[in-house]
Scaffold this motif. Structure first.
Motif, mmCIF file in Angstrom:
data_model
loop_
_atom_site.group_PDB
_atom_site.id
_atom_site.type_symbol
_atom_site.label_atom_id
_atom_site.label_comp_id
_atom_site.label_asym_id
_atom_site.label_seq_id
_atom_site.Cartn_x
_atom_site.Cartn_y
_atom_site.Cartn_z
ATOM 1 N N ASN A 51 0.808 -1.229 0.000
ATOM 2 C CA ASN A 51 0.000 0.000 0.000
ATOM 3 C C ASN A 51 0.835 1.271 0.000
ATOM 4 O O ASN A 51 0.307 2.366 0.202
ATOM 5 N N ASN A 52 2.143 1.090 -0.214
ATOM 6 C CA ASN A 52 3.043 2.238 -0.334
ATOM 7 C C ASN A 52 2.994 3.208 0.829
ATOM 8 O O ASN A 52 3.090 4.414 0.629
ATOM 9 N N CYS A 53 2.822 2.680 2.021
ATOM 10 C CA CYS A 53 2.791 3.555 3.189
ATOM 11 C C CYS A 53 4.070 4.400 3.244
ATOM 12 O O CYS A 53 4.035 5.553 3.665
ATOM 13 N N ASN A 54 5.178 3.799 2.811
ATOM 14 C CA ASN A 54 6.440 4.543 2.933
ATOM 15 C C ASN A 54 6.648 5.597 1.845
ATOM 16 O O ASN A 54 7.677 6.236 1.805
ATOM 17 N N CYS A 56 4.766 8.087 1.951
ATOM 18 C CA CYS A 56 4.454 9.277 2.754
ATOM 19 C C CYS A 56 5.069 9.217 4.149
ATOM 20 O O CYS A 56 5.263 10.247 4.775
ATOM 21 N N HIS A 57 5.315 8.001 4.653
ATOM 22 C CA HIS A 57 5.831 7.850 6.014
ATOM 23 C C HIS A 57 7.262 7.361 5.988
ATOM 24 O O HIS A 57 7.657 6.637 5.082
ATOM 25 N N GLN A 58 8.010 7.704 7.041
ATOM 26 C CA GLN A 58 9.378 7.206 7.156
ATOM 27 C C GLN A 58 9.479 6.222 8.311
ATOM 28 O O GLN A 58 8.721 6.286 9.271
ATOM 29 N N LEU A 66 5.379 13.341 3.473
ATOM 30 C CA LEU A 66 4.056 13.942 3.605
ATOM 31 C C LEU A 66 3.460 13.649 4.981
ATOM 32 O O LEU A 66 2.806 14.487 5.594
ATOM 33 N N GLY A 67 3.689 12.438 5.458
ATOM 34 C CA GLY A 67 3.174 12.042 6.774
ATOM 35 C C GLY A 67 4.312 11.948 7.779
ATOM 36 O O GLY A 67 5.476 12.078 7.424
ATOM 37 N N PRO A 68 3.975 11.702 9.043
ATOM 38 C CA PRO A 68 5.015 11.633 10.083
ATOM 39 C C PRO A 68 5.841 10.351 10.046
ATOM 40 O O PRO A 68 5.407 9.354 9.467
ATOM 41 N N PHE A 76 6.517 5.922 21.443
ATOM 42 C CA PHE A 76 7.060 7.261 21.658
ATOM 43 C C PHE A 76 5.987 8.343 21.595
ATOM 44 O O PHE A 76 5.976 9.266 22.385
ATOM 45 N N ARG A 77 5.075 8.221 20.632
ATOM 46 C CA ARG A 77 4.079 9.274 20.492
ATOM 47 C C ARG A 77 2.846 9.013 21.341
ATOM 48 O O ARG A 77 1.859 9.708 21.236
ATOM 49 N N LYS A 78 2.931 7.962 22.155
ATOM 50 C CA LYS A 78 1.850 7.654 23.105
ATOM 51 C C LYS A 78 0.486 7.475 22.428
ATOM 52 O O LYS A 78 -0.529 7.950 22.910
ATOM 53 N N ARG A 79 0.527 6.822 21.265
ATOM 54 C CA ARG A 79 -0.734 6.522 20.609
ATOM 55 C C ARG A 79 -1.184 5.156 21.083
ATOM 56 O O ARG A 79 -0.384 4.235 21.139
ATOM 57 N N ASP A 80 -2.455 4.995 21.396
ATOM 58 C CA ASP A 80 -2.870 3.659 21.801
ATOM 59 C C ASP A 80 -3.311 2.842 20.580
ATOM 60 O O ASP A 80 -3.446 3.359 19.473
ATOM 61 N N TYR A 83 -6.402 3.915 18.655
ATOM 62 C CA TYR A 83 -6.150 5.106 17.836
ATOM 63 C C TYR A 83 -5.449 4.713 16.537
ATOM 64 O O TYR A 83 -5.859 5.111 15.449
ATOM 65 N N LEU A 84 -4.389 3.902 16.666
ATOM 66 C CA LEU A 84 -3.613 3.529 15.481
ATOM 67 C C LEU A 84 -4.464 2.740 14.495
ATOM 68 O O LEU A 84 -4.450 2.996 13.295
ATOM 69 N N LYS A 85 -5.229 1.784 15.022
ATOM 70 C CA LYS A 85 -6.071 0.972 14.132
ATOM 71 C C LYS A 85 -7.080 1.840 13.385
ATOM 72 O O LYS A 85 -7.319 1.643 12.194
ATOM 73 N N GLY A 91 -8.508 8.081 6.586
ATOM 74 C CA GLY A 91 -8.584 9.034 5.495
ATOM 75 C C GLY A 91 -8.601 10.466 6.012
ATOM 76 O O GLY A 91 -9.249 11.334 5.430
ATOM 77 N N ILE A 92 -7.857 10.712 7.106
ATOM 78 C CA ILE A 92 -7.849 12.054 7.687
ATOM 79 C C ILE A 92 -6.797 12.919 6.995
ATOM 80 O O ILE A 92 -5.686 12.467 6.740
ATOM 81 N N ASN A 93 -7.158 14.128 6.677
ATOM 82 C CA ASN A 93 -6.270 15.060 5.968
ATOM 83 C C ASN A 93 -5.612 14.408 4.749
ATOM 84 O O ASN A 93 -6.311 13.846 3.914
ATOM 85 N N ALA A 94 -4.289 14.447 4.687
ATOM 86 C CA ALA A 94 -3.607 13.890 3.508
ATOM 87 C C ALA A 94 -3.431 12.383 3.588
ATOM 88 O O ALA A 94 -2.912 11.760 2.673
ATOM 89 N N MET A 95 -3.827 11.767 4.694
ATOM 90 C CA MET A 95 -3.715 10.315 4.841
ATOM 91 C C MET A 95 -4.860 9.670 4.071
ATOM 92 O O MET A 95 -6.021 9.943 4.337
ATOM 93 N N PRO A 96 -4.554 8.829 3.060
ATOM 94 C CA PRO A 96 -5.630 8.246 2.256
ATOM 95 C C PRO A 96 -6.515 7.295 3.075
ATOM 96 O O PRO A 96 -6.080 6.768 4.083
ATOM 97 N N GLU A 97 -7.701 7.087 2.604
ATOM 98 C CA GLU A 97 -8.609 6.180 3.298
ATOM 99 C C GLU A 97 -8.357 4.764 2.805
ATOM 100 O O GLU A 97 -8.480 4.493 1.609
ATOM 101 N N ASP A 99 -9.049 0.409 3.381
ATOM 102 C CA ASP A 99 -10.180 -0.424 3.763
ATOM 103 C C ASP A 99 -9.674 -1.751 4.331
ATOM 104 O O ASP A 99 -10.001 -2.817 3.834
ATOM 105 N N PHE A 100 -8.845 -1.670 5.361
ATOM 106 C CA PHE A 100 -8.275 -2.880 5.948
ATOM 107 C C PHE A 100 -9.299 -3.553 6.850
ATOM 108 O O PHE A 100 -10.029 -2.878 7.576
ATOM 109 N N ASN A 101 -9.322 -4.891 6.814
ATOM 110 C CA ASN A 101 -10.203 -5.593 7.756
ATOM 111 C C ASN A 101 -9.474 -5.755 9.099
ATOM 112 O O ASN A 101 -8.313 -5.369 9.228
#
Ligand code: HEC
Length: 144
Positions: A51-54, A56-58, A66-68, A76-80, A83-85, A91-97, A99-101
């Motif tokens: 899905n070419n996450c990289n 936009c992400h490193q 483009l992404g963090p 480190f970023r204290k995401r639970d 939240y991550l799932k 599909g928030i802001n520049a993050m594409p939507e 459809d993962f199960n």
């Protein structure tokens, strides 16, 4: 074309050395150290690549910008986990939507979790000196 016998022997010797060298390099697993992803995380890595996450992400600073950076997003970023799932399909802001199960989300999460355990990025204790060497703070430089 006729090659003198000694050239053929030298060629065969070089080929044999080249083959053994390659065999040793590609079968040596010691370099992996502690970084060995579980089966579930490997599935997550596949999804990450497919899905070419990289783009936009490193991870460790490598990838698109483009992404963090997600090296330590798990801790480190204290995401639970919830939240991550939800972020994967948000599909928030520049993050594409996407459809993962549930299985795929768990695999991606496992990938990020295990990547997170491999180290810290950026390493806040490391300082790059003027000559390009990396020094860990509060320790003597290693190249004197
Ligand atoms: C087109 C670029 C792009 C692609 C491709 C992309 N992302 Fe993102 N992603 C972003 C952006 C931009 C953000 C920040 C969104 C915001 O909060 O404004 C983000 C945020 C995130 C976050 C939340 C990070 C945080 O700390 O809040 C996660 C987790 C994430 N993405 C995972 C993924 C995964 C997994 C994939 C591949 C399946 C992916 N992203 C593909 C652009 C992208």
């Amino acid at each position: 074309m006729f090659l003198p016998r000694k050239y053929v022997l030298i060629l065969l010797l070089l080929l044999a050395l080249f083959s053994s060298y390659n065999y040793i390099i590609y079968t040596d697993t010691s370099a992996y150290g502690a970084v060995r992803l579980s089966g579930k995380a490997v599935q997550g890595e596949k999804l990450w690549l497919q899905n070419n996450c990289n783009s936009c992400h490193q991870i460790y600073g490598l990838g698109g910008y483009l992404g963090p950076d997600l090296t330590n997003v798990y801790s480190f970023r204290k995401r639970d986990e919830k939240y991550l799932k939800s972020m994967f399909n948000s599909g928030i802001n520049a993050m594409p939507e996407f459809d993962f199960n549930e299985t795929e989300k768990a695999e991606l999460l496992q990938f990020l979790k295990e990547i997170d355990q491999t180290g810290k990025y950026p390493n806040t204790e490391a300082v790059i000196e003027a000559d390009g060497w990396v020094k860990i703070q509060n320790q003597n430089s290693t190249h004197e």
